[in-house]
Enzyme design. Structure first.
Site, PDB file in Angstrom:
ATOM      1  N   ASP A 266     -16.562  19.483 -19.295  1.00 22.62           N
ATOM      2  CA  ASP A 266     -15.315  19.099 -19.958  1.00 22.62           C
ATOM      3  C   ASP A 266     -14.713  20.285 -20.711  1.00 22.62           C
ATOM      4  OD1 ASP A 266     -17.156  19.197 -22.005  1.00 22.62           O
ATOM      5  OD2 ASP A 266     -16.800  17.164 -22.734  1.00 22.62           O
ATOM      6  N   SER A 267     -15.414  21.419 -20.691  1.00 22.73           N
ATOM      7  CA  SER A 267     -14.839  22.670 -21.184  1.00 22.73           C
ATOM      8  C   SER A 267     -13.595  23.058 -20.407  1.00 22.73           C
ATOM      9  CB  SER A 267     -15.871  23.802 -21.102  1.00 22.73           C
ATOM     10  OG  SER A 267     -16.446  23.873 -19.808  1.00 22.73           O
TER      11      SER A 267
ATOM     12  N   ASP B 101     -19.612  16.365 -16.335  1.00 20.66           N
ATOM     13  CA  ASP B 101     -19.596  15.906 -17.725  1.00 20.66           C
ATOM     14  C   ASP B 101     -18.889  14.559 -17.845  1.00 20.66           C
ATOM     15  OD1 ASP B 101     -20.927  17.410 -19.631  1.00 20.66           O
ATOM     16  OD2 ASP B 101     -19.327  18.888 -19.799  1.00 20.66           O
TER      17      ASP B 101
ATOM     18  N   LYS C 240     -23.585  14.317 -16.918  1.00 17.29           N
ATOM     19  CA  LYS C 240     -24.140  14.811 -18.183  1.00 17.29           C
ATOM     20  C   LYS C 240     -23.438  14.107 -19.337  1.00 17.29           C
ATOM     21  CE  LYS C 240     -23.146  18.973 -19.970  1.00 17.29           C
ATOM     22  NZ  LYS C 240     -22.649  18.628 -21.354  1.00 17.29           N
TER      23      LYS C 240
ATOM     24  N   GLU D 107     -23.444  13.820 -23.829  1.00 18.16           N
ATOM     25  CA  GLU D 107     -23.870  14.436 -25.079  1.00 18.16           C
ATOM     26  C   GLU D 107     -24.471  13.389 -26.010  1.00 18.16           C
ATOM     27  OE1 GLU D 107     -20.695  16.616 -26.916  1.00 18.16           O
ATOM     28  OE2 GLU D 107     -20.243  17.761 -25.101  1.00 18.16           O
TER      29      GLU D 107
ATOM     30  N   GLU E 119     -27.787  23.460 -26.744  1.00 18.89           N
ATOM     31  CA  GLU E 119     -26.675  24.361 -27.056  1.00 18.89           C
ATOM     32  C   GLU E 119     -26.675  24.775 -28.520  1.00 18.89           C
ATOM     33  OE1 GLU E 119     -21.816  24.897 -26.717  1.00 18.89           O
ATOM     34  OE2 GLU E 119     -22.768  23.129 -25.833  1.00 18.89           O
TER      35      GLU E 119
END
Length: 272
Positions: A50-51, A89, A119, A121, A188
């Site tokens: 999602d970056s 993501d 993925k 978070e 991270e």
């Protein structure tokens, strides 16, 4: 050239095999078919992160990224690749409300893109969601430490592991996500001693993927544009393995000069 030849696309289970064999896992982000095709030859997995909101769209954070944006770019990456595992993501707001919401959106991602895993978070509080997804056939990669989707409550992009309780909390996060069935966990922005404690813990069987978490992890990932030297500003943990920004600027300047002085297009670029 350390290119790998194989007959099928890698799967989530292959990351665990690499960990067991002591083979470092190589990963990069990609959002386009062309760049993904280059990365594919050298990486074990490609993250459609999602970056992309910040890298492609100039957003200040990843929070505005939508599920539709992720699906669109994941489709492009799948079309451009044939061997690396593709992980997508789950964007902010697509999995937090409930396990059922997470499954509906994760299954949509896998069905509409052909990706091999998702993925998400979050730490121990998302362990039930991870287990719910895995039990229903969705391979899950976790992500703990500096979690960009939570910067508004974290107070920004801050290194994790320096507070007295951080080591215990982060190890517990990794243990819970691993035991819930995640095949890998991104660590991270975590200080080296804490990252080491997580990566070497017998309670964490999932492969650990570092980004700003030292070389002790089972593998490493970077944002492609950062390591290529395209980004104007990069975090401390980035090593620039290329300087594409300067090369692109040079090429664009040469093109502009050629147009303005009339040397482009020339005879070789003109139909007779």
């Amino acid at each position: 050239m350390s290119q790998v030849v194989q007959s099928r696309r890698l799967r989530a289970v292959d990351m665990g095999k690499r960990k067991a064999e002591g083979r470092k896992i190589v990963a990069l982000t990609a959002y386009h078919a062309h760049t993904a095709g280059i990365v594919d030859a050298f990486c074990d997995f490609i993250l459609v992160g999602d970056s992309l909101g910040m890298v492609m769209h100039g957003m200040e954070s990843t929070i505005p990224v939508t599920l539709e944006m992720m699906i669109l770019q994941a489709q492009a990456v799948i079309r451009g690749t044939s061997r690396a595992l593709v992980v997508v993501d789950m964007p902010f707001g697509s999995y937090e409300a409930s396990r059922e919401q997470a499954f509906l959106n994760a299954s949509r991602v896998l069905k509409e893109t052909g990706a091999g895993a998702i993925k998400l978070e979050g730490g121990a509080h998302f362990a039930e969601t991870v287990a719910f997804l895995v039990q229903r056939g969705v391979p899950v990669m976790g992500h703990i430490g500096l979690t960009p989707q939570a910067i508004n409550v974290m107070g920004g992009f801050k290194v994790q592991g320096r507070a007295p309780d951080d080591e215990r909390r982060l190890i517990e996060d990794a243990r819970a996500i691993s035991e819930a069935g995640a095949f890998a966990i991104v660590l991270e922005g975590i200080v080296e001693p804490v990252a080491r404690a997580i990566a070497t813990s017998p309670k964490v069987t999932a492969a650990t993927i570092g980004i700003g978490a030292s070389s002790v992890c089972d593998g490493q990932i970077l944002v492609l544009e950062d390591m290529l030297g395209l980004s104007e500003r990069t975090p401390k943990f980035v090593r620039q393995f290329g300087s594409l920004r300067a090369h692109i600027e040079e090429a664009v300047k040469a093109y502009a000069d050629g147009v303005r002085d009339g040397s482009f297009p020339g005879a070789d670029q003109t139909y007779g």
